[in-house]
Design an enzyme around this catalytic site. Structure first.
Site, PDB file in Angstrom:
ATOM      1  N   ARG A 197       0.747  -1.418   0.119  1.00  0.00           N
ATOM      2  CA  ARG A 197       0.147  -0.230  -0.201  1.00  0.00           C
ATOM      3  C   ARG A 197       1.309   1.817   0.155  1.00  0.00           C
ATOM      4  O   ARG A 197       0.763   2.511  -0.815  1.00  0.00           O
ATOM      5  CB  ARG A 197      -0.869   0.084   1.295  1.00  0.00           C
ATOM      6  CG  ARG A 197      -1.558   1.216   1.651  1.00  0.00           C
ATOM      7  CD  ARG A 197      -2.393   0.815   3.083  1.00  0.00           C
ATOM      8  NE  ARG A 197      -1.733   1.546   3.583  1.00  0.00           N
ATOM      9  CZ  ARG A 197      -1.131   2.409   3.831  1.00  0.00           C
ATOM     10  NH1 ARG A 197      -1.793   3.541   3.097  1.00  0.00           N
ATOM     11  NH2 ARG A 197      -0.708   2.505   5.447  1.00  0.00           N
ATOM     12  N   VAL A 198       2.026   1.464   1.110  1.00  0.00           N
ATOM     13  CA  VAL A 198       2.626   2.403   0.981  1.00  0.00           C
ATOM     14  C   VAL A 198       3.962   2.827  -0.044  1.00  0.00           C
ATOM     15  O   VAL A 198       4.239   3.809  -0.580  1.00  0.00           O
ATOM     16  CB  VAL A 198       3.394   2.384   2.139  1.00  0.00           C
ATOM     17  CG1 VAL A 198       4.632   3.732   2.588  1.00  0.00           C
ATOM     18  CG2 VAL A 198       2.640   2.614   3.893  1.00  0.00           C
ATOM     19  N   ALA A 199       3.998   1.421  -0.967  1.00  0.00           N
ATOM     20  CA  ALA A 199       4.987   1.435  -2.098  1.00  0.00           C
ATOM     21  C   ALA A 199       3.938   2.174  -3.497  1.00  0.00           C
ATOM     22  O   ALA A 199       4.774   2.846  -3.740  1.00  0.00           O
ATOM     23  CB  ALA A 199       5.102  -0.426  -2.341  1.00  0.00           C
ATOM     24  N   GLU A 216      11.029  -2.641  -1.627  1.00  0.00           N
ATOM     25  CA  GLU A 216      11.283  -4.412  -0.973  1.00  0.00           C
ATOM     26  C   GLU A 216      10.098  -4.958  -0.309  1.00  0.00           C
ATOM     27  O   GLU A 216      10.014  -4.151   0.656  1.00  0.00           O
ATOM     28  CB  GLU A 216      12.271  -4.205  -0.541  1.00  0.00           C
ATOM     29  CG  GLU A 216      13.785  -4.337  -1.322  1.00  0.00           C
ATOM     30  CD  GLU A 216      14.350  -5.862  -1.547  1.00  0.00           C
ATOM     31  OE1 GLU A 216      13.296  -6.578  -1.045  1.00  0.00           O
ATOM     32  OE2 GLU A 216      15.066  -5.776  -3.341  1.00  0.00           O
ATOM     33  N   CYS A 251       9.453 -11.107   5.924  1.00  0.00           N
ATOM     34  CA  CYS A 251       8.872 -11.232   4.390  1.00  0.00           C
ATOM     35  C   CYS A 251       8.937 -12.725   3.855  1.00  0.00           C
ATOM     36  O   CYS A 251       8.421 -12.721   3.269  1.00  0.00           O
ATOM     37  CB  CYS A 251       9.711 -10.514   3.466  1.00  0.00           C
ATOM     38  SG  CYS A 251      11.062 -10.155   4.116  1.00  0.00           S
TER      39      CYS A 251
HETATM   40  P1  NAD Z   1       6.389   0.022   8.075  1.00  0.00           P
HETATM   41  O1  NAD Z   1       5.175   0.247   8.853  1.00  0.00           O
HETATM   42  O2  NAD Z   1       7.725   0.229   8.902  1.00  0.00           O
HETATM   43  O3  NAD Z   1       6.389   0.963   7.167  1.00  0.00           O
HETATM   44  C1  NAD Z   1       7.331   0.819   6.357  1.00  0.00           C
HETATM   45  C2  NAD Z   1       8.848   2.672   5.937  1.00  0.00           C
HETATM   46  O4  NAD Z   1       7.068   2.933   5.254  1.00  0.00           O
HETATM   47  C3  NAD Z   1       8.531   2.943   7.301  1.00  0.00           C
HETATM   48  O5  NAD Z   1       9.480   3.365   7.608  1.00  0.00           O
HETATM   49  C4  NAD Z   1       7.275   4.200   7.685  1.00  0.00           C
HETATM   50  O6  NAD Z   1       7.775   5.402   7.865  1.00  0.00           O
HETATM   51  C5  NAD Z   1       6.905   4.467   6.113  1.00  0.00           C
HETATM   52  N1  NAD Z   1       5.671   4.920   6.126  1.00  0.00           N
HETATM   53  C6  NAD Z   1       4.898   4.603   6.760  1.00  0.00           C
HETATM   54  N2  NAD Z   1       3.425   4.537   5.920  1.00  0.00           N
HETATM   55  C7  NAD Z   1       3.639   5.519   5.513  1.00  0.00           C
HETATM   56  C8  NAD Z   1       3.133   6.780   4.280  1.00  0.00           C
HETATM   57  N3  NAD Z   1       1.967   6.885   4.222  1.00  0.00           N
HETATM   58  N4  NAD Z   1       3.758   7.651   3.269  1.00  0.00           N
HETATM   59  C9  NAD Z   1       5.055   7.491   3.324  1.00  0.00           C
HETATM   60  N5  NAD Z   1       5.694   6.418   4.048  1.00  0.00           N
HETATM   61  C10 NAD Z   1       4.497   5.835   4.668  1.00  0.00           C
HETATM   62  O7  NAD Z   1       6.196  -1.505   8.107  1.00  0.00           O
HETATM   63  P2  NAD Z   1       5.593  -2.517   7.206  1.00  0.00           P
HETATM   64  O8  NAD Z   1       4.809  -2.034   5.790  1.00  0.00           O
HETATM   65  O9  NAD Z   1       4.678  -2.872   8.422  1.00  0.00           O
HETATM   66  O10 NAD Z   1       6.274  -3.406   7.234  1.00  0.00           O
HETATM   67  C11 NAD Z   1       5.537  -4.903   6.921  1.00  0.00           C
HETATM   68  C12 NAD Z   1       5.275  -5.709   5.155  1.00  0.00           C
HETATM   69  O11 NAD Z   1       6.877  -4.841   4.422  1.00  0.00           O
HETATM   70  C13 NAD Z   1       5.194  -6.423   5.114  1.00  0.00           C
HETATM   71  O12 NAD Z   1       4.044  -6.681   3.695  1.00  0.00           O
HETATM   72  C14 NAD Z   1       6.699  -7.669   4.505  1.00  0.00           C
HETATM   73  O13 NAD Z   1       6.818  -8.494   4.182  1.00  0.00           O
HETATM   74  C15 NAD Z   1       7.413  -6.657   4.083  1.00  0.00           C
HETATM   75  N6  NAD Z   1       8.468  -6.609   4.242  1.00  0.00           N
HETATM   76  C16 NAD Z   1       9.154  -6.565   2.684  1.00  0.00           C
HETATM   77  C17 NAD Z   1      10.694  -6.848   2.764  1.00  0.00           C
HETATM   78  C18 NAD Z   1      11.899  -7.075   1.734  1.00  0.00           C
HETATM   79  O14 NAD Z   1      12.617  -7.067   1.870  1.00  0.00           O
HETATM   80  N7  NAD Z   1      11.078  -7.292   0.884  1.00  0.00           N
HETATM   81  C19 NAD Z   1      11.462  -6.879   4.604  1.00  0.00           C
HETATM   82  C20 NAD Z   1      10.998  -6.790   5.385  1.00  0.00           C
HETATM   83  C21 NAD Z   1       9.021  -6.663   5.389  1.00  0.00           C
END
Ligand code: NAD
Length: 507
Positions: A197-199, A216, A251
């Protein structure tokens, strides 16, 4: 009013980083090496503080934090230090007859200013490893650690600047609003680790400046279990990949299992034995199981368990401790594909088992979902293994084990489709933060006549010949041109090749 970093706005910080990059400092090989060595020193000297910060954020055991974060980060840095002098070298590549004579090189050059936004679940490794790649490639870099792991974020903000060149490597803390502000700036590359979603927010912000991104992400990582395996070994590897990886908040942790109806009970028994051996009779008391990161994620996981479609399906675990944010390893058997926990990434200590009549059906189940970051198979059947590799699309796969693909520096790490784009680790990290500049060099001695107008029918014939793979006429033309350029002045000798006079053929 925007955020301030030591009295400067996000725009000013980025402008400063751009200036620093333009000064050429970060391109200097010795500067890169000095920063990487400083990171190794930081890891060595501050291991206790790093482990303590990770513990505060996730109650992750020291051994797990060392094995899966700290040691891997150090290894990534040492590997980069060992190989960097080869990676920075321009790579010579072949040239084509069309550019004869010439030399061609691929020259890696840094993009410029990199923004790294990292996630909370491996708060140390997922922050520092991309930073290592960005520095190695010669960029300036801003790291925005996750606010969901505040202790590790604060460690980076306080300690990293004491080791590295803070004028070119910055840590900016903050949550969604600060990150949004950072995303408004023009970066040369952004790497985001987190949820899809944030991606999408990150990618939309990057699109405004045509900034390339590495995403990622995660997803539902499937694990297929065949009945012909060494079940004792497999059970241990499944348990450590699921619950031994941050209580499933990883992940690449297996998200769900697919096995046959006839084998499921045996598998559950073996998993139970391994779980009891690793975490004891009361896993909520085990110091080797991480806690759930916060109450929001705890409530999300509880909600998955309260779904009526999984009512009565728990065959192991299920206990919860809201005060300590702990959920015991939980196995659910015969979970229907339309249960809530089969529709979203679980990212926690719940492991549903889906049963099928024939393992061949598992590929359809996997392929009916978004492409996962990792896919696993336990089998001794070579044909099944080949079909798995051929049929299932995933960021990466591992056969007869879990999560270890992540530790191989020679394998790229990244997702596909909904699980991400771009990859890193080892040399791939250097490549991820380097533009590959194509450099072709020519001299003045040979001319290819048919590239210049007027375009005569004869020239067209040569071009056609070339298009159908016949380089002979062009070779003749080149040799003739070279001959004419090098022959003694006033020579009147004829130009004959293979019994033909080519002297006026291409003029
Ligand atoms: P998170 O909540 O830490 O968010 C990730 C980053 O996004 C943070 O630095 C946060 O400040 C930023 N963020 C959050 N909301 C935002 C917004 N609205 N606008 C801009 N930036 C924003 O982490 P998460 O998303 O809960 O992470 C879990 C997910 O990440 C899972 O889906 C997991 O599978 C995935 N993940 C992937 C990898 C990989 O290497 N592929 C590694 C770890 C986690």
């Amino acid at each position: 009013m925007g955020s301030e970093y030591e009295g400067r706005s996000a725009a000013e910080v980025v402008a400063g980083m751009k200036e620093r990059f333009a000064s050429g400092k970060t391109r200097i090989f010795q500067w890169r090496v000095a920063q990487l060595k400083a990171i190794v020193r930081m890891i060595d000297e501050k291991e206790d503080e790093i482990a303590a910060a990770i513990y505060e954020d996730l109650a992750k055991s020291r051994t797990e934090a060392c094995l899966q974060e700290i040691a891997l980060a150090k290894d990534a840095c040492l590997f980069t230090l060992k190989k960097l002098k080869h990676w920075v070298k321009p790579q010579k590549v072949s040239t084509s007859i069309l550019t004869f004579p010439s030399t061609a090189q691929i020259v890696p050059e840094p993009f410029g200013v990199i923004l790294i936004i990292s996630a909370w679940n491996y708060p140390f490794l997922l922050s520092i490893e991309p930073v290592i790649g960005a520095i190695a490639a010669g960029n300036t870099v801003v790291l925005k650690p996750s606010e969901v792991a505040p202790s590790t974020s604060s460690f980076f903000a306080k300690v990293l600047p004491k080791y590295v060149d803070n004028s070119c490597i910055r840590v900016l803390e903050g949550s969604a609003s600060e990150t949004s502000e950072l995303l408004e700036q023009k970066w040369d590359k952004i790497m985001y680790t987190g949820n899809p979603r944030v991606a999408r927010i990150v990618m939309a912000a990057a699109a405004k400046h045509l900034t390339p991104v590495i995403l990622e992400l995660g997803g539902k990582c499937p694990l297929i279990v065949d009945s012909n395996i060494d079940l004792k070994v497999a059970a241990k590897r499944i348990v450590v990949g699921k619950w031994g990886s941050n209580s499933g908040q990883a992940c690449i942790a297996p998200d769900y299992i697919i096995t046959t109806k006839s084998f499921a009970a045996k598998l559950v028994d073996a998993l139970k034995i391994a779980l009891q051996k690793f975490y004891g009779k009361d896993p909520l008391q085990s110091t080797d199981l991480s806690r759930i990161v916060n109450i929001r994620h705890f409530a999300r996981l509880r909600n998955l368990l309260e779904d009526e479609k999984v009512s009565g399906k728990i065959v192991y675990g299920g206990l919860q401790d809201e005060k300590d944010l702990k959920i015991a390893p939980t196995i659910l058997l015969d979970v229907p594909c339309d249960a809530l926990m089969m529709e979203e990434e679980i990212f926690g200590p719940l492991l549903p088992i889906v049963t099928v009549d024939d393992l061949g059906q598992s590929f359809d189940i996997i392929n009916s979902k978004e492409k996962p970051l990792a896919a696993y198979l336990f089998t001794r059947d070579q044909r099944l293994e080949e079909n798995f590799v051929k049929t299932v699309s995933a960021g990466g796969m591992l056969i007869n084990d879990t999560i270890l693909q992540f530790t191989n520096r020679h394998l790229p790490f990244g997702g596909v489709g909904e699980s991400g784009m771009g990859f890193y680790h080892g040399k791939f990290s250097f490549d991820a933060f380097s533009h590959k500049k194509a450099v072709l060099r020519r001299c003045f001695i040979v001319e290819i006549p048919m590239r210049y107008p007027p375009y005569t029918p004869q020239k067209q014939k040569v071009v056609r010949g070339l298009m159908s793979g016949n380089v002979l006429p062009l070779l003749h033309a080149l040799i003739r041109k070279t001959y004419l350029a090098l022959r003694p002045p006033h020579s009147t000798s004829q130009f004959h090749l293979i019994g033909k006079d080519w002297s006026n053929h291409y003029e």
